[in-house]
Design an enzyme around this catalytic site. Sequence first.
Site, PDB file in Angstrom:
ATOM      1  N   TYR A 141       0.824  -1.218   0.000  1.00  0.00           N
ATOM      2  CA  TYR A 141       0.000   0.000   0.000  1.00  0.00           C
ATOM      3  C   TYR A 141       0.856   1.265   0.000  1.00  0.00           C
ATOM      4  CZ  TYR A 141      -4.808  -1.668   0.813  1.00  0.00           C
ATOM      5  OH  TYR A 141      -6.056  -2.211   0.687  1.00  0.00           O
ATOM      6  N   LYS A 192       2.790 -15.280   2.155  1.00  0.00           N
ATOM      7  CA  LYS A 192       2.944 -15.991   0.875  1.00  0.00           C
ATOM      8  C   LYS A 192       4.443 -16.267   0.762  1.00  0.00           C
ATOM      9  CE  LYS A 192       1.324 -17.570  -3.046  1.00  0.00           C
ATOM     10  NZ  LYS A 192       0.390 -18.710  -3.145  1.00  0.00           N
ATOM     11  N   ASP A 224      -3.462 -17.911   0.198  1.00  0.00           N
ATOM     12  CA  ASP A 224      -4.489 -18.568  -0.634  1.00  0.00           C
ATOM     13  C   ASP A 224      -5.210 -19.645   0.184  1.00  0.00           C
ATOM     14  OD1 ASP A 224      -2.046 -19.930  -0.603  1.00  0.00           O
ATOM     15  OD2 ASP A 224      -2.101 -20.514  -2.714  1.00  0.00           O
ATOM     16  N   ASP A 248      -6.551  -6.708   4.007  1.00  0.00           N
ATOM     17  CA  ASP A 248      -7.672  -6.038   3.339  1.00  0.00           C
ATOM     18  C   ASP A 248      -8.598  -7.085   2.733  1.00  0.00           C
ATOM     19  OD1 ASP A 248      -9.140  -3.876   2.191  1.00  0.00           O
ATOM     20  OD2 ASP A 248      -8.204  -4.345   0.266  1.00  0.00           O
ATOM     21  N   ASP A 252     -12.522  -8.669   4.378  1.00  0.00           N
ATOM     22  CA  ASP A 252     -13.806  -8.642   3.649  1.00  0.00           C
ATOM     23  C   ASP A 252     -14.392 -10.047   3.592  1.00  0.00           C
ATOM     24  OD1 ASP A 252     -13.560  -5.909   3.072  1.00  0.00           O
ATOM     25  OD2 ASP A 252     -14.321  -6.164   1.026  1.00  0.00           O
TER      26      ASP A 252
HETATM   27  C1  IPM Z   1     -10.484  -0.927   4.051  1.00  0.00           C
HETATM   28  C2  IPM Z   1     -10.745  -0.261   2.732  1.00  0.00           C
HETATM   29  C3  IPM Z   1      -9.598   0.679   2.424  1.00  0.00           C
HETATM   30  C4  IPM Z   1      -8.328  -0.162   2.317  1.00  0.00           C
HETATM   31  C5  IPM Z   1      -9.780   1.568   1.197  1.00  0.00           C
HETATM   32  C6  IPM Z   1     -11.062   2.353   1.242  1.00  0.00           C
HETATM   33  C7  IPM Z   1      -8.609   2.481   0.975  1.00  0.00           C
HETATM   34  O1  IPM Z   1     -10.941  -1.215   1.748  1.00  0.00           O
HETATM   35  O2  IPM Z   1     -10.367  -0.204   5.063  1.00  0.00           O
HETATM   36  O3  IPM Z   1     -10.420  -2.148   4.092  1.00  0.00           O
HETATM   37  O4  IPM Z   1      -8.020  -0.695   1.243  1.00  0.00           O
HETATM   38  O5  IPM Z   1      -7.627  -0.278   3.304  1.00  0.00           O
HETATM   39 MG    MG Z   2     -11.025  -3.218   2.464  1.00  0.00          MG
END
Ligand code: IPM
Ligand code: MG
Length: 361
Positions: A141, A192, A224, A248, A252
Amino acid sequence: MTKKIAVLPGDGIGTEIVEQAIKVLDFLNTDMNLGFEFENGLIGGAAYDVHGTPFPQQTIDLVKPADAILLGAVGGYKWESLDISVRPEKGLLGLRSTLNLFSNLRPAILYPQLADASTLKPEVVSGLDLMIVRELTGGIYFGQPRGVRVLENGERQGFNTATYTESEVRRIGHSAFRIAQKRHKKLCSVDKANVLECTEFWREIMIDLSKEYPDVTLSHMYVDNAAMQLVRAPKQFDVMVTSNLFGDVLSDCASMLTGSIGMLPSASLDDHGKGMYEPIHGSAPDIAGQDIANPLATILSAAMMLRYTFNNEEAALRIEKAVNDALDSNVRTADIYAAGTQKVSCSQMGDAVVSALKNRG
Ligand code: IPM
Ligand code: MG
């Protein structure tokens, strides 16, 4: 003593969901005499529209002296065509790195009332309680160099760089081991290492650190496989620690185990307990302004603020129990709605949590 909370609603549904968390904090502020003072600021697209930058000086001046920050979400269609350097997401990344908020805690807990809302079978997710510790201010990042360049043959090439210094890995490692010590003492480091030197190095440091935490069982998993295990048998995990990018993606993924991404809070902490608190979901521009978003991730982020920055476990638990009571009372926002429950708006969900707080006393 007054405690300053900077409030950055951001874009899209950010405004609506933050409003509900403020209702909850306002109630506790009075009820428990917490001494909170709130001040609003701009971030993301909302800041760009006014100041031409997603993280303006005014906001930096607001967040630096604040004790804690409550954030909604950033981003939206409107700003997608902007240069990447001024896109809303840059505001959030700037905030994380300016304040050194390197340790990102993303708990995935399944509320039993929502077992049917998950796309996975109830027996796979019931009782789920895992914590993802994501490194937040390093890795690909932030790595340099980055950009798009023209090669000698004239072809364009996009590139980013994944880097981790030893001190960056050590500090997130310490953070994760300490969290594991307070939970079930199992830490899984996700990397990884079979392909990427940077993460092979990460693994080496984690192994070295584990000598300082003999009470914690450290294991390793390739990312993975970790993604697969999260949907196959998520209850095998207690604490996971991983890099910025992998965290990240995996967070999710973990959110859907809980029924909805609208349920997952987060804390982003520096070395001194200062923190920024935000739901892990985005600004959802498709439903913004309709008062239908789920505010629970933001409300639960406020609970994390009370726990991690203000060391007020009692107040944090009051919020978490009130969320549980609200779900018990059968109210659901659209994302967690199921037949036989009562569909409510974002603000009605906020009200339901506040009245649960009142009822419990
Ligand atoms: C998160 C989001 C952010 C990230 C974005 C909005 C920059 O997806 O907080 O997970 O990638 O960290
Ligand atoms: Mg995110």
